[in-house]
Design a protein around this motif. Sequence first.
Motif, PDB file in Angstrom:
ATOM      1  N   ARG A 139       0.850  -1.192   0.000  1.00  0.00           N
ATOM      2  CA  ARG A 139       0.000   0.000   0.000  1.00  0.00           C
ATOM      3  C   ARG A 139       0.885   1.241   0.000  1.00  0.00           C
ATOM      4  O   ARG A 139       2.072   1.172   0.302  1.00  0.00           O
ATOM      5  CB  ARG A 139      -0.923   0.025   1.217  1.00  0.00           C
ATOM      6  CG  ARG A 139      -0.175   0.107   2.553  1.00  0.00           C
ATOM      7  CD  ARG A 139      -1.125   0.534   3.665  1.00  0.00           C
ATOM      8  NE  ARG A 139      -0.497   0.540   4.967  1.00  0.00           N
ATOM      9  CZ  ARG A 139       0.265   1.536   5.447  1.00  0.00           C
ATOM     10  NH1 ARG A 139       0.538   2.592   4.690  1.00  0.00           N
ATOM     11  NH2 ARG A 139       0.773   1.468   6.658  1.00  0.00           N
ATOM     12  N   PHE A 140       0.242   2.355  -0.333  1.00  0.00           N
ATOM     13  CA  PHE A 140       0.946   3.618  -0.194  1.00  0.00           C
ATOM     14  C   PHE A 140       1.099   3.945   1.279  1.00  0.00           C
ATOM     15  O   PHE A 140       0.272   3.566   2.101  1.00  0.00           O
ATOM     16  CB  PHE A 140       0.172   4.741  -0.901  1.00  0.00           C
ATOM     17  CG  PHE A 140       0.347   4.715  -2.390  1.00  0.00           C
ATOM     18  CD1 PHE A 140       1.462   5.293  -2.966  1.00  0.00           C
ATOM     19  CD2 PHE A 140      -0.591   4.090  -3.204  1.00  0.00           C
ATOM     20  CE1 PHE A 140       1.645   5.260  -4.344  1.00  0.00           C
ATOM     21  CE2 PHE A 140      -0.422   4.048  -4.582  1.00  0.00           C
ATOM     22  CZ  PHE A 140       0.703   4.634  -5.147  1.00  0.00           C
ATOM     23  N   LYS A 141       2.164   4.664   1.571  1.00  0.00           N
ATOM     24  CA  LYS A 141       2.342   5.133   2.943  1.00  0.00           C
ATOM     25  C   LYS A 141       1.212   6.075   3.310  1.00  0.00           C
ATOM     26  O   LYS A 141       0.651   6.766   2.457  1.00  0.00           O
ATOM     27  CB  LYS A 141       3.645   5.931   3.045  1.00  0.00           C
ATOM     28  CG  LYS A 141       4.880   5.127   3.137  1.00  0.00           C
ATOM     29  CD  LYS A 141       5.915   6.005   3.853  1.00  0.00           C
ATOM     30  CE  LYS A 141       7.285   5.904   3.276  1.00  0.00           C
ATOM     31  NZ  LYS A 141       8.219   6.844   3.924  1.00  0.00           N
ATOM     32  N   ASN A 142       0.941   6.152   4.576  1.00  0.00           N
ATOM     33  CA  ASN A 142       0.002   7.156   5.047  1.00  0.00           C
ATOM     34  C   ASN A 142       0.669   8.525   4.963  1.00  0.00           C
ATOM     35  O   ASN A 142       1.885   8.636   5.083  1.00  0.00           O
ATOM     36  CB  ASN A 142      -0.407   6.853   6.493  1.00  0.00           C
ATOM     37  CG  ASN A 142      -1.374   5.692   6.549  1.00  0.00           C
ATOM     38  OD1 ASN A 142      -2.326   5.618   5.780  1.00  0.00           O
ATOM     39  ND2 ASN A 142      -1.126   4.769   7.463  1.00  0.00           N
ATOM     40  N   PRO A 143      -0.141   9.577   4.768  1.00  0.00           N
ATOM     41  CA  PRO A 143       0.451  10.900   4.570  1.00  0.00           C
ATOM     42  C   PRO A 143       1.406  11.325   5.696  1.00  0.00           C
ATOM     43  O   PRO A 143       2.370  12.036   5.441  1.00  0.00           O
ATOM     44  CB  PRO A 143      -0.752  11.845   4.505  1.00  0.00           C
ATOM     45  CG  PRO A 143      -1.971  11.011   4.542  1.00  0.00           C
ATOM     46  CD  PRO A 143      -1.593   9.567   4.628  1.00  0.00           C
ATOM     47  N   TRP A 144       1.128  10.894   6.897  1.00  0.00           N
ATOM     48  CA  TRP A 144       1.961  11.319   8.033  1.00  0.00           C
ATOM     49  C   TRP A 144       3.210  10.456   8.191  1.00  0.00           C
ATOM     50  O   TRP A 144       4.014  10.698   9.067  1.00  0.00           O
ATOM     51  CB  TRP A 144       1.138  11.279   9.333  1.00  0.00           C
ATOM     52  CG  TRP A 144       0.480   9.956   9.568  1.00  0.00           C
ATOM     53  CD1 TRP A 144       1.022   8.868  10.205  1.00  0.00           C
ATOM     54  CD2 TRP A 144      -0.841   9.573   9.164  1.00  0.00           C
ATOM     55  NE1 TRP A 144       0.130   7.832  10.198  1.00  0.00           N
ATOM     56  CE2 TRP A 144      -1.028   8.236   9.574  1.00  0.00           C
ATOM     57  CE3 TRP A 144      -1.880  10.233   8.489  1.00  0.00           C
ATOM     58  CZ2 TRP A 144      -2.213   7.538   9.331  1.00  0.00           C
ATOM     59  CZ3 TRP A 144      -3.049   9.530   8.251  1.00  0.00           C
ATOM     60  CH2 TRP A 144      -3.201   8.203   8.669  1.00  0.00           C
ATOM     61  N   GLU A 145       3.386   9.470   7.335  1.00  0.00           N
ATOM     62  CA  GLU A 145       4.545   8.585   7.463  1.00  0.00           C
ATOM     63  C   GLU A 145       5.757   9.072   6.653  1.00  0.00           C
ATOM     64  O   GLU A 145       6.786   8.426   6.640  1.00  0.00           O
ATOM     65  CB  GLU A 145       4.178   7.160   7.022  1.00  0.00           C
ATOM     66  CG  GLU A 145       3.207   6.496   7.987  1.00  0.00           C
ATOM     67  CD  GLU A 145       2.642   5.166   7.483  1.00  0.00           C
ATOM     68  OE1 GLU A 145       2.134   4.416   8.315  1.00  0.00           O
ATOM     69  OE2 GLU A 145       2.696   4.896   6.260  1.00  0.00           O
ATOM     70  N   TYR A 146       5.608  10.176   5.972  1.00  0.00           N
ATOM     71  CA  TYR A 146       6.710  10.701   5.168  1.00  0.00           C
ATOM     72  C   TYR A 146       7.627  11.568   6.012  1.00  0.00           C
ATOM     73  O   TYR A 146       7.188  12.194   6.979  1.00  0.00           O
ATOM     74  CB  TYR A 146       6.157  11.544   4.008  1.00  0.00           C
ATOM     75  CG  TYR A 146       5.459  10.708   2.965  1.00  0.00           C
ATOM     76  CD1 TYR A 146       6.118  10.349   1.801  1.00  0.00           C
ATOM     77  CD2 TYR A 146       4.165  10.268   3.162  1.00  0.00           C
ATOM     78  CE1 TYR A 146       5.482   9.571   0.844  1.00  0.00           C
ATOM     79  CE2 TYR A 146       3.521   9.485   2.220  1.00  0.00           C
ATOM     80  CZ  TYR A 146       4.192   9.136   1.061  1.00  0.00           C
ATOM     81  OH  TYR A 146       3.562   8.370   0.131  1.00  0.00           O
ATOM     82  N   SER A 147       8.895  11.621   5.613  1.00  0.00           N
ATOM     83  CA  SER A 147       9.805  12.498   6.338  1.00  0.00           C
ATOM     84  C   SER A 147       9.474  13.950   5.992  1.00  0.00           C
ATOM     85  O   SER A 147       8.962  14.254   4.909  1.00  0.00           O
ATOM     86  CB  SER A 147      11.254  12.161   6.013  1.00  0.00           C
ATOM     87  OG  SER A 147      11.603  12.736   4.785  1.00  0.00           O
ATOM     88  N   ASP A 148       9.768  14.835   6.930  1.00  0.00           N
ATOM     89  CA  ASP A 148       9.421  16.243   6.751  1.00  0.00           C
ATOM     90  C   ASP A 148      10.020  16.830   5.478  1.00  0.00           C
ATOM     91  O   ASP A 148       9.449  17.733   4.878  1.00  0.00           O
ATOM     92  CB  ASP A 148       9.911  17.063   7.955  1.00  0.00           C
ATOM     93  CG  ASP A 148       9.105  16.763   9.211  1.00  0.00           C
ATOM     94  OD1 ASP A 148       8.201  15.898   9.161  1.00  0.00           O
ATOM     95  OD2 ASP A 148       9.391  17.379  10.248  1.00  0.00           O
ATOM     96  N   SER A 149      11.172  16.310   5.068  1.00  0.00           N
ATOM     97  CA  SER A 149      11.835  16.889   3.901  1.00  0.00           C
ATOM     98  C   SER A 149      11.052  16.634   2.613  1.00  0.00           C
ATOM     99  O   SER A 149      11.316  17.273   1.597  1.00  0.00           O
ATOM    100  CB  SER A 149      13.249  16.328   3.775  1.00  0.00           C
ATOM    101  OG  SER A 149      13.187  14.932   3.617  1.00  0.00           O
TER     102      SER A 149
END
Length: 98
Positions: free
Chosen positions: A63-73
Amino acid sequence: MINSEKPSFYSHGSYGATLFDPRWREKRQRILQRDKNKCVICNAIENLHVHHRQYHFSKSLNRFKNPWEYSDSLLITLCESCHGRGHNKYTVPTKYIK
Ligand SMILES: [Zn+2]
Ligand SMILES: [Zn+2]
């Protein structure tokens, strides 16, 4: 701009449950604060969105990552019009991760 091939947060939570997820709200607030609550392109302070520069598809989770699982950069603050313009011009790259 609804495309079933895109992750459900394609519009970054302007619809769907992710908008209300406290993890996303917290992440979004942090990005907005980092960018001083301004569009990084035109300095607008209204109708701000947090844009994903890449989408990550996890092969192990299928699945795609959840939006909050991405690094801030990988997240930036854009106003609605810069955001829409960006999406018209560029396709957000999808990276396949483990
Ligand atoms: Zn976007
Ligand atoms: Zn802007």
